[in-house]
Scaffold this motif. Structure first.
Motif, short mmCIF file in Angstrom:
data_model
loop_
_atom_site.label_atom_id
_atom_site.label_comp_id
_atom_site.label_asym_id
_atom_site.label_seq_id
_atom_site.Cartn_x
_atom_site.Cartn_y
_atom_site.Cartn_z
N LYS A 180 44.59 29.68 41.97
CA LYS A 180 43.56 30.90 42.00
C LYS A 180 42.23 30.12 42.81
O LYS A 180 41.68 29.31 42.56
CB LYS A 180 42.99 30.87 40.43
N LEU A 181 42.04 31.20 43.71
CA LEU A 181 41.02 30.91 44.70
C LEU A 181 39.63 30.73 43.96
O LEU A 181 38.89 29.91 44.26
CB LEU A 181 41.05 31.99 45.70
N ARG A 182 39.42 31.55 43.14
CA ARG A 182 38.33 31.79 42.45
C ARG A 182 37.65 30.37 41.85
O ARG A 182 36.33 29.64 41.88
CB ARG A 182 38.18 32.72 41.11
N ASN A 183 38.56 29.68 41.10
CA ASN A 183 38.29 28.40 40.44
C ASN A 183 39.10 27.26 40.87
O ASN A 183 38.90 25.89 40.49
CB ASN A 183 38.29 28.25 38.86
N ARG A 184 40.02 27.45 41.81
CA ARG A 184 40.82 26.40 42.46
C ARG A 184 41.63 25.77 41.47
O ARG A 184 42.16 24.66 41.52
CB ARG A 184 40.16 25.27 43.40
N LYS A 185 42.05 26.34 40.49
CA LYS A 185 42.92 25.99 39.47
C LYS A 185 44.42 26.13 39.85
O LYS A 185 44.74 27.42 40.04
CB LYS A 185 42.66 26.83 38.03
#
Length: 153
Positions: free
Chosen positions: A22-27
């Motif tokens: 996930k780009l938003r939180n790099r998860k």
């Protein structure tokens, strides 16, 4: 064909993983299982060199089961380490014509106690199958059991 058989018999099918983040939180949320054939003299061979040949015979069924076995075992090891991600596995529509595929897949998932919504089956669209009814029946049975799936090109 011989090299595919040799690789299956000698456990020379390797599974690599491509992460989806996930780009938003790099998860890390998912990994895609990608198979390679380990050749004794040529090294790693990419699937574009052998998948189409395996789809010409029943080898695609055995190859797919091999990848599912390895990838689901790896998923369990990651889960036991606290890594809770989805596992995405590519399958050929030809695999779905084998009536035993769905039961073998569901048995493997149950044996390893994998939550079915943690495995995503991506059906490749690189070929045209002869009997969409059989494919749809297999996908419906998987969906009823809680396995998610989709099509990819």
């Amino acid at each position: 064909m011989y090299e595919i058989i040799r690789a299956l018999e000698n456990d020379d099918i390797e599974v690599f993983y491509q992460p989806q983040v996930k780009l938003r939180n790099r998860k890390l949320v998912c990994v895609e299982a990608l198979c390679r054939l380990q050749h004794p003299s040529l090294g790693l061979i990419s699937p574009d060199k052998f998948i189409d040949k395996s789809e010409e015979t029943d080898l695609i069924f055995h190859l797919t089961l091999n990848v599912i076995d390895k990838a689901s075992t790896d998923w369990v090891a990651w889960y036991n380490q606290g890594i809770d991600i989805t596992l995405s596995i590519y399958i050929s529509p030809y695999v779905l014509k084998f009536s035993e595929f769905t039961d073998l897949f569901l048995t493997k998932v149950a044996e390893l106690n994998i939550t079915k919504n943690k495995i995503f089956l991506e059906v490749t669209e690189s070929i045209i199958v002869d009997n969409y009814e059989v494919e749809l029946e297999a996908l419906s049975r998987l969906a009823i059991k809680g396995v998610t799936h989709g099509n990819t090109k």
